[in-house]
Design an enzyme around this catalytic site. Structure first.
Site, short mmCIF file in Angstrom:
data_model
loop_
_atom_site.label_atom_id
_atom_site.label_comp_id
_atom_site.label_asym_id
_atom_site.label_seq_id
_atom_site.Cartn_x
_atom_site.Cartn_y
_atom_site.Cartn_z
N ALA A 86 23.61 -41.21 -32.30
CA ALA A 86 24.48 -40.10 -32.66
C ALA A 86 25.91 -40.60 -32.46
O ALA A 86 26.16 -41.51 -31.67
CB ALA A 86 24.19 -38.92 -31.75
N GLY A 138 19.90 -41.71 -31.24
CA GLY A 138 19.49 -40.97 -32.45
C GLY A 138 18.86 -41.88 -33.49
O GLY A 138 18.08 -41.42 -34.33
N GLU A 145 15.37 -42.19 -32.45
CA GLU A 145 14.74 -40.89 -32.73
C GLU A 145 14.48 -40.71 -34.23
O GLU A 145 13.47 -40.13 -34.63
CB GLU A 145 15.64 -39.76 -32.20
CG GLU A 145 15.68 -39.76 -30.67
CD GLU A 145 16.74 -38.85 -30.10
OE1 GLU A 145 17.94 -39.12 -30.34
OE2 GLU A 145 16.39 -37.86 -29.42
N GLU A 160 21.00 -42.86 -23.76
CA GLU A 160 21.84 -41.68 -23.50
C GLU A 160 22.25 -41.54 -22.04
O GLU A 160 23.36 -41.08 -21.76
CB GLU A 160 21.12 -40.40 -23.96
CG GLU A 160 21.01 -40.23 -25.47
CD GLU A 160 19.82 -40.95 -26.09
OE1 GLU A 160 19.12 -41.71 -25.38
OE2 GLU A 160 19.58 -40.74 -27.29
#
Ligand code: COA
Length: 265
Positions: free
Chosen positions: A70, A115, A118, A138
């Site tokens: 992200a 992300g 993911e 993260e």
């Protein structure tokens, strides 16, 4: 309308195979809200294609990364409520990808972090370049995975390995990712896309209706106890009977000829 080559997400469809390329290489394809919205929109467009017309999708990244996560710059000053919206958007985009009615293969060409890992986890299989690296880093930023990683990583590799990866943020090589079951296969960098497209072509030749049904049964059955999972399987299995692909597939076997599937069109 085809996106321009400078769009952050490129989608091409050739011979019933869709290729989705994350195309923001200068930021290692980091996912900001605009890119996530576009991803969701493009995936929804593919989901709405006539049944059987797309039979496999490949997701990959332009440049040296698959997706480096992200977008940290976009998240830096977010309030909890804005972070909630970001997670909701990430979940919606990746759930849409996971629910596509045909298999989706992640061709992980480089970093798949946060992300990005993911995103790969929302795909049916993960193929990786030997140069790829995986992590849920993260915790190093003071947050946790927010695009489905806590659930999908434990489902893919088991809760103990997921805990280890998520609590430490450790980066693992493609080989290690294959060893723990995160990655299905590792290829030399220049063979990743050709091998992934070969696999996509093989998947597009079997009955599209059956693969769609198999994907549905596996997804819906996941997390259920065996009796409920079997009930889902029985419903989806029996619904295949009477379809043109079932009739053709079995007739072709009995007549000793290759089947001509219409893939549920
Ligand atoms: N969000 C926003 N920008 C990112 C990014 C991310 N997740 N990952 C990389 N970028 C940007 C960098 O800021 C840099 O931009 P700049 O040129 O404007 O400074 C550009 O992409 C290239 O990255 P850079 O760090 O210079 O490449 P590198 O090869 O030295 O390092 C990584 C590669 C992947 C190790 C490093 O970029 C990194 O650690 N990224 C963050 C990974 C992460 O924590 N992801 C989870 C987010 S929740």
């Amino acid at each position: 309308m085809e996106p321009s080559s400078s769009a952050p997400i490129l989608v091409e469809i050739n011979d019933s195979i869709a290729r989705i390329t994350l195309n923001r290489p200068e930021k290692l394809n980091a996912l900001n809200p605009g890119v996530l919205r576009l991803l969701k929109q493009e995936v929804e467009r593919l989901a709405a294609a006539p049944a059987g017309s797309i039979r496999c999708a490949v997701v990959t990244g332009e440049g040296k990364a698959f997706v480096a996560g992200a977008d940290i710059a976009a998240m830096q000053n977010m309030s909890p409520s804005e972070a909630n919206d970001m997670a909701e958007l990430g979940h919606a985009a990746l759930d849409a990808l996971e629910h596509l009615p045909f298999p989706v293969i992640a061709a992980v060409n480089g970093f798949a972090l946060g992300g990005g890992c993911e995103l790969a986890l929302a795909c049916d299989f993960i193929y990786a370049s030997s140069r790829a690296k995986f992590a849920q880093p993260e915790v190093k930023l003071g947050i946790i995975p927010g695009f489905g990683g806590t659930a999908r990583l434990s489902r893919r590799v088991g809760i103990a390995r997921a805990r280890e990866l998520i609590y430490t943020g450790a980066m693992v090589s493609a080989e290690e990712a294959e060893r723990i079951g995160l990655v299905n296969a590792v290829f030399p960098p220049d063979e990743l896309l050709p091998k992934t497209l070969d696999a996509a072509r093989s998947l597009s030749e079997v009955s599209g209706l059956a693969v769609r049904a198999a994907k549905q049964a596996l997804r819906e059955g996941e997390g259920h106890l065996l009796p409920e999972a079997n009930a889902i399987e029985k419903r989806v299995f029996s619904a295949c009977f009477g379809s043109e692909d079932q009739i053709e597939g079995m007739a072709a076997f009995v007549e000793k000829r290759p089947p001509r599937f219409n893939h549920g069109t």
